[in-house]
Write a protein that holds these residues in place. Sequence first.
Motif, PDB file in Angstrom:
ATOM      1  N   SER A  55       0.527  -6.530  10.574  1.00 31.33           N
ATOM      2  CA  SER A  55      -0.086  -6.132   9.163  1.00 31.33           C
ATOM      3  C   SER A  55      -1.440  -6.804   9.491  1.00 31.33           C
ATOM      4  O   SER A  55      -1.717  -7.607  10.016  1.00 31.33           O
ATOM      5  CB  SER A  55       0.584  -6.675   7.940  1.00 31.33           C
ATOM      6  N   ALA A  64      -4.917  -7.470   6.495  1.00 30.32           N
ATOM      7  CA  ALA A  64      -5.275  -7.394   5.527  1.00 30.32           C
ATOM      8  C   ALA A  64      -6.729  -7.538   5.204  1.00 30.32           C
ATOM      9  O   ALA A  64      -7.113  -8.591   6.200  1.00 30.32           O
ATOM     10  CB  ALA A  64      -4.448  -8.223   4.506  1.00 30.32           C
ATOM     11  N   SER A 123     -10.130  -8.214   3.357  1.00 32.27           N
ATOM     12  CA  SER A 123     -10.631  -8.993   2.060  1.00 32.27           C
ATOM     13  C   SER A 123     -12.428  -8.863   2.069  1.00 32.27           C
ATOM     14  O   SER A 123     -12.850  -8.617   3.332  1.00 32.27           O
ATOM     15  CB  SER A 123     -10.093 -10.229   1.866  1.00 32.27           C
ATOM     16  N   ARG A 157      -1.927   3.192   7.206  1.00 26.40           N
ATOM     17  CA  ARG A 157      -2.737   2.586   6.348  1.00 26.40           C
ATOM     18  C   ARG A 157      -2.547   2.717   4.902  1.00 26.40           C
ATOM     19  O   ARG A 157      -1.868   3.825   4.652  1.00 26.40           O
ATOM     20  CB  ARG A 157      -4.301   2.647   6.531  1.00 26.40           C
ATOM     21  N   ASP A 158      -2.837   1.680   4.212  1.00 27.25           N
ATOM     22  CA  ASP A 158      -2.604   1.929   2.645  1.00 27.25           C
ATOM     23  C   ASP A 158      -3.581   1.340   2.214  1.00 27.25           C
ATOM     24  O   ASP A 158      -3.729   0.308   1.816  1.00 27.25           O
ATOM     25  CB  ASP A 158      -1.256   0.991   2.437  1.00 27.25           C
ATOM     26  N   ASP A 159      -4.550   2.054   1.765  1.00 29.86           N
ATOM     27  CA  ASP A 159      -5.830   1.763   0.965  1.00 29.86           C
ATOM     28  C   ASP A 159      -5.620   1.153  -0.230  1.00 29.86           C
ATOM     29  O   ASP A 159      -6.365   0.556  -0.926  1.00 29.86           O
ATOM     30  CB  ASP A 159      -6.606   3.320   0.926  1.00 29.86           C
ATOM     31  N   SER A 160      -4.477   1.355  -0.978  1.00 30.84           N
ATOM     32  CA  SER A 160      -4.163   0.773  -2.281  1.00 30.84           C
ATOM     33  C   SER A 160      -4.051  -0.829  -1.886  1.00 30.84           C
ATOM     34  O   SER A 160      -4.317  -1.555  -3.020  1.00 30.84           O
ATOM     35  CB  SER A 160      -3.299   1.401  -2.973  1.00 30.84           C
ATOM     36  N   LYS A 161      -3.698  -1.146  -0.772  1.00 32.38           N
ATOM     37  CA  LYS A 161      -3.481  -2.620  -0.670  1.00 32.38           C
ATOM     38  C   LYS A 161      -4.453  -3.177   0.421  1.00 32.38           C
ATOM     39  O   LYS A 161      -4.358  -4.099   1.088  1.00 32.38           O
ATOM     40  CB  LYS A 161      -2.161  -2.865   0.080  1.00 32.38           C
ATOM     41  N   ASN A 162      -5.334  -2.386   0.610  1.00 33.92           N
ATOM     42  CA  ASN A 162      -6.512  -2.734   1.704  1.00 33.92           C
ATOM     43  C   ASN A 162      -5.721  -3.534   3.198  1.00 33.92           C
ATOM     44  O   ASN A 162      -6.141  -4.183   3.509  1.00 33.92           O
ATOM     45  CB  ASN A 162      -7.368  -3.880   1.167  1.00 33.92           C
ATOM     46  N   THR A 163      -4.953  -2.390   3.469  1.00 32.30           N
ATOM     47  CA  THR A 163      -3.675  -3.048   4.621  1.00 32.30           C
ATOM     48  C   THR A 163      -3.743  -2.152   5.627  1.00 32.30           C
ATOM     49  O   THR A 163      -3.657  -0.852   5.190  1.00 32.30           O
ATOM     50  CB  THR A 163      -2.625  -3.588   4.258  1.00 32.30           C
ATOM     51  N   TYR A 173      -1.459  -0.962   9.255  1.00 32.01           N
ATOM     52  CA  TYR A 173       0.058  -1.587   9.832  1.00 32.01           C
ATOM     53  C   TYR A 173      -0.032  -1.018  11.364  1.00 32.01           C
ATOM     54  O   TYR A 173      -0.528   0.121  11.667  1.00 32.01           O
ATOM     55  CB  TYR A 173       0.950  -1.286   8.960  1.00 32.01           C
TER      56      TYR A 173
END
Length: 123
Positions: free
Chosen positions: A21, A23, A25, A74-80, A82
Amino acid sequence: QVQLVESGGGLVQAGGSLRLSCAASGRTSNFSSLSMGWFRQAPGKEREFVARISWGGSITSYADSVKGRFTISRDDSKNTVYLQMNSLLPEDAALYYCAADKAPVLRSRPDYWGQGTQVTVSS
């Protein structure tokens, strides 16, 4: 500025799986407008491209050596972002770096880099 923090590395037996993962920020209000990807570097070797995913996730590409075994998402809602790694081989062992780029598709020299997460594969 965007900070990237990788996690999920570790020791796994050959044939096993890991999910990395990354993340993001910092100035991530437009995370969905960053292309993302993974590179890796094994001891004594140059850093090499592994996988990338475009804005919105519609375009992905992989190094030939990992096609069919690795999947980037990718999960844009989590800024992540994988990297699912299956059927791991000893030659996949490396320090894996997450990267982000303001370009629509990750370039060979992305704008931002993480510090890396170690993947070790035992035979």
